[in-house]
Design a protein around this motif. Structure first.
Motif, mmCIF file in Angstrom:
data_model
loop_
_atom_site.group_PDB
_atom_site.id
_atom_site.type_symbol
_atom_site.label_atom_id
_atom_site.label_comp_id
_atom_site.label_asym_id
_atom_site.label_seq_id
_atom_site.Cartn_x
_atom_site.Cartn_y
_atom_site.Cartn_z
ATOM 1 N N ASN A 94 -80.786 1.887 20.266
ATOM 2 C CA ASN A 94 -79.799 2.878 20.433
ATOM 3 C C ASN A 94 -78.792 2.506 21.644
ATOM 4 N N SER A 95 -79.441 1.395 22.444
ATOM 5 C CA SER A 95 -78.664 0.915 23.592
ATOM 6 C C SER A 95 -79.182 -0.598 24.077
ATOM 7 N N GLY A 96 -78.511 -0.803 24.944
ATOM 8 C CA GLY A 96 -78.696 -2.297 25.417
ATOM 9 C C GLY A 96 -80.154 -2.230 26.258
ATOM 10 N N ALA A 97 -80.291 -1.553 26.896
ATOM 11 C CA ALA A 97 -81.567 -1.406 27.700
ATOM 12 C C ALA A 97 -82.909 -1.356 26.672
ATOM 13 N N VAL A 180 -82.034 -14.510 30.164
ATOM 14 C CA VAL A 180 -80.907 -14.940 31.066
ATOM 15 C C VAL A 180 -79.520 -14.383 30.323
ATOM 16 N N GLU A 181 -78.492 -13.867 31.201
ATOM 17 C CA GLU A 181 -77.207 -13.715 30.536
ATOM 18 C C GLU A 181 -76.406 -14.798 30.422
ATOM 19 N N PRO A 182 -75.969 -15.280 29.500
ATOM 20 C CA PRO A 182 -75.125 -16.818 29.308
ATOM 21 C C PRO A 182 -73.852 -16.283 30.403
HETATM 22 C C1 PLP Z 1 -74.662 -2.816 29.852
HETATM 23 C C2 PLP Z 1 -75.603 -3.988 29.830
HETATM 24 C C3 PLP Z 1 -76.988 -3.802 29.524
HETATM 25 C C4 PLP Z 1 -77.713 -2.302 29.398
HETATM 26 O O1 PLP Z 1 -77.155 -1.745 28.253
HETATM 27 P P1 PLP Z 1 -77.197 -0.167 28.077
HETATM 28 O O2 PLP Z 1 -76.632 0.365 26.633
HETATM 29 O O3 PLP Z 1 -76.526 0.488 29.289
HETATM 30 O O4 PLP Z 1 -78.544 0.328 28.294
HETATM 31 C C5 PLP Z 1 -78.048 -4.684 29.589
HETATM 32 N N1 PLP Z 1 -77.696 -5.962 29.612
HETATM 33 C C6 PLP Z 1 -76.438 -6.345 29.911
HETATM 34 C C7 PLP Z 1 -76.012 -7.610 30.044
HETATM 35 C C8 PLP Z 1 -75.430 -5.223 30.181
HETATM 36 O O5 PLP Z 1 -74.132 -5.583 30.279
#
Ligand code: PLP
Length: 401
Positions: A94-97, A180-182
């Motif tokens: 449901n989310s990024g985290a 890592v984030e590219p």
């Molecule tokens: C926004 C973001 C997250 C977290 O996403 P949420 O949906 O806010 O939980 C994780 N990693 C990166 C690189 C992001 O930009």
């Protein structure tokens, strides 16, 4: 008026009633050019007819069943992602985290399944952002997000950004993966050089580590490729995705090769809502649009044009703009004045942007922008910079008097 919302955001006193394409409208009809895209979420703009239709048609049929049953639209989206990327399997969140949590668990479980449960540590990078859960704030390692929330979740080691030697020194027999984030988003649109990404892949292969990319912000066509790592010609073992993949519907995913996901068997992970029929209807609709090669080519072209025009503004306003960086439509303007000052001034000009680390103003417009939108935004940025310069001159004059 005091708000009943928990005050964890320093919110702007600005509310919107509706959106259309790259524009947001307040209740009294004022319009704002949205170059923040709800933090890289509104990938195909507001109220895109294809997404509206997918959502409303699905809403009339079925919203939710739970992952106890097969969800055909989820099967379809996962297969499409498998066909388009390095990944064999996907878990919808449901989310990024939540996607990052799943990616971290997958990496640890891989080594455990291989008989090495002691390999659980994950190397992350200075300036990283991976979310706001207890594990992901530990992964990000930023003091301001960790303070006061008790013992830091163990198992994360942080290395300097783009420093190969420091990174190699951080690897121990307990290391499971590198995350890592590219392109660092919240950290200030810091692009990890191609040779670094290749170096990471090589290092992981040599040490038996898994490589995890966080493409929550850089993914889903934001840079002109479906995923930013494609520019470097390297693939991860696991990847976290969110933001743009739902086009505004809250969804994310973690994806992996079948080998990397070998430990994630029945019962090891779950999510009540993750990948429900509503989310999957929208996710498929977003992919219909953003995976089209012509769409990607246009994002790349618009990104180049925007960067070029911003470089001209940097030359015109050397007291305000220090640097333009980023890739595609993931662009950072590093400022010499506080970045919050430029964000506020741009808001006065009805252009929405978003602050980031390293004193950067982020431009993350919907990927559907065209030349006219860019010309419009550039005009507004030009004007805001001129206003700030005038203020700087006036302040200097007052000080001299
Ligand atoms: C926004 C973001 C997250 C977290 O996403 P949420 O949906 O806010 O939980 C994780 N990693 C990166 C690189 C992001 O930009």
């Amino acid at each position: 008026m005091t708000s009943a919302i928990l005050p964890t955001y320093a919110r702007a006193n600005l509310a919107f009633e509706r959106g259309e394409g790259v524009w947001l409208y307040t209740a009294d009809g004022e319009r704002y050019l949205d170059f923040g895209g709800g933090v890289a979420v509104s990938s195909v703009g507001h109220s895109h007819p294809h997404l509206v239709e997918a959502l409303t048609e699905q809403a009339k049929k079925l919203w939710h069943t739970s992952n106890i049953y097969t969800i055909p639209l989820g099967e379809k989206l996962a297969q499409r992602l498998a066909d388009l990327t390095f990944a064999d399997v996907t878990f919808f969140t449901n989310s990024g985290a939540e996607a990052l949590e799943g990616a971290i668990k997958t990496a640890r479980k891989y080594h455990s399944a291989n008989g090495h449960p002691e390999r659980y540590r994950i190397i992350t990078f200075e300036g990283a952002f991976h979310g706001r859960t207890l594990a992901t704030i530990a992964a990000g390692g930023q003091k301001k997000y960790l303070e006061g929330f008790g013992p830091v979740s163990p198992g994360f080691d942080q290395a300097a950004f783009a420093d190969h030697k420091a990174l190699e020194a951080a690897i121990t027999p307990e290391t499971a993966a590198i995350l890592v984030e590219p392109i660092q988003g919240e950290g200030g649109i810091r692009v990890l050089p191609t040779q670094c990404l290749r170096g990471l892949r090589e290092l992981c292969d040599r040490h038996g580590l898994l490589l995890i990319f966080d493409e929550v912000q850089s993914g889903v066509s934001r840079t002109g490729k479906l995923f930013a790592h494609e520019w470097a010609g390297v693939t991860p073992d696991i990847m976290a995705v969110a933001k743009g993949i739902g086009g505004g519907f809250p969804m994310g995913a973690f994806m992996a090769t079948r080998e990397a996901a070998k430990g994630m068997t029945a019962g090891t992970h779950g999510s009540t809502y993750g990948g429900n029929p509503l989310a999957m209807a929208v996710g498929n609709a977003v992919l219909d649009l953003v995976a089209d090669p012509a769409f990607l080519a246009k994002v790349e072209a618009m990104g180049l044009l925007l960067k070029q025009r911003l470089a001209e503004l940097k030359d015109r306003h050397p007291a305000v703009i220090a640097e333009i960086r980023g890739k595609g439509l993931l662009i950072g303007i590093r400022t010499l004045v506080p970045n919050t000052e430029l964000v506020a001034e741009l808001r006065e000009e009805h252009l929405l942007t978003i602050g980031a680390g390293d004193n950067v103003v982020r431009l993350l417009p919907p990927l559907i922008i065209d030349e006219a939108d860019i010309a419009d935004a550039v005009k507004r940025i030009d004007k805001a910079c001129a206003t700030i310069e005038k203020r700087l001159r006036d302040t200097a004059k007052t000080a001299a008097e």
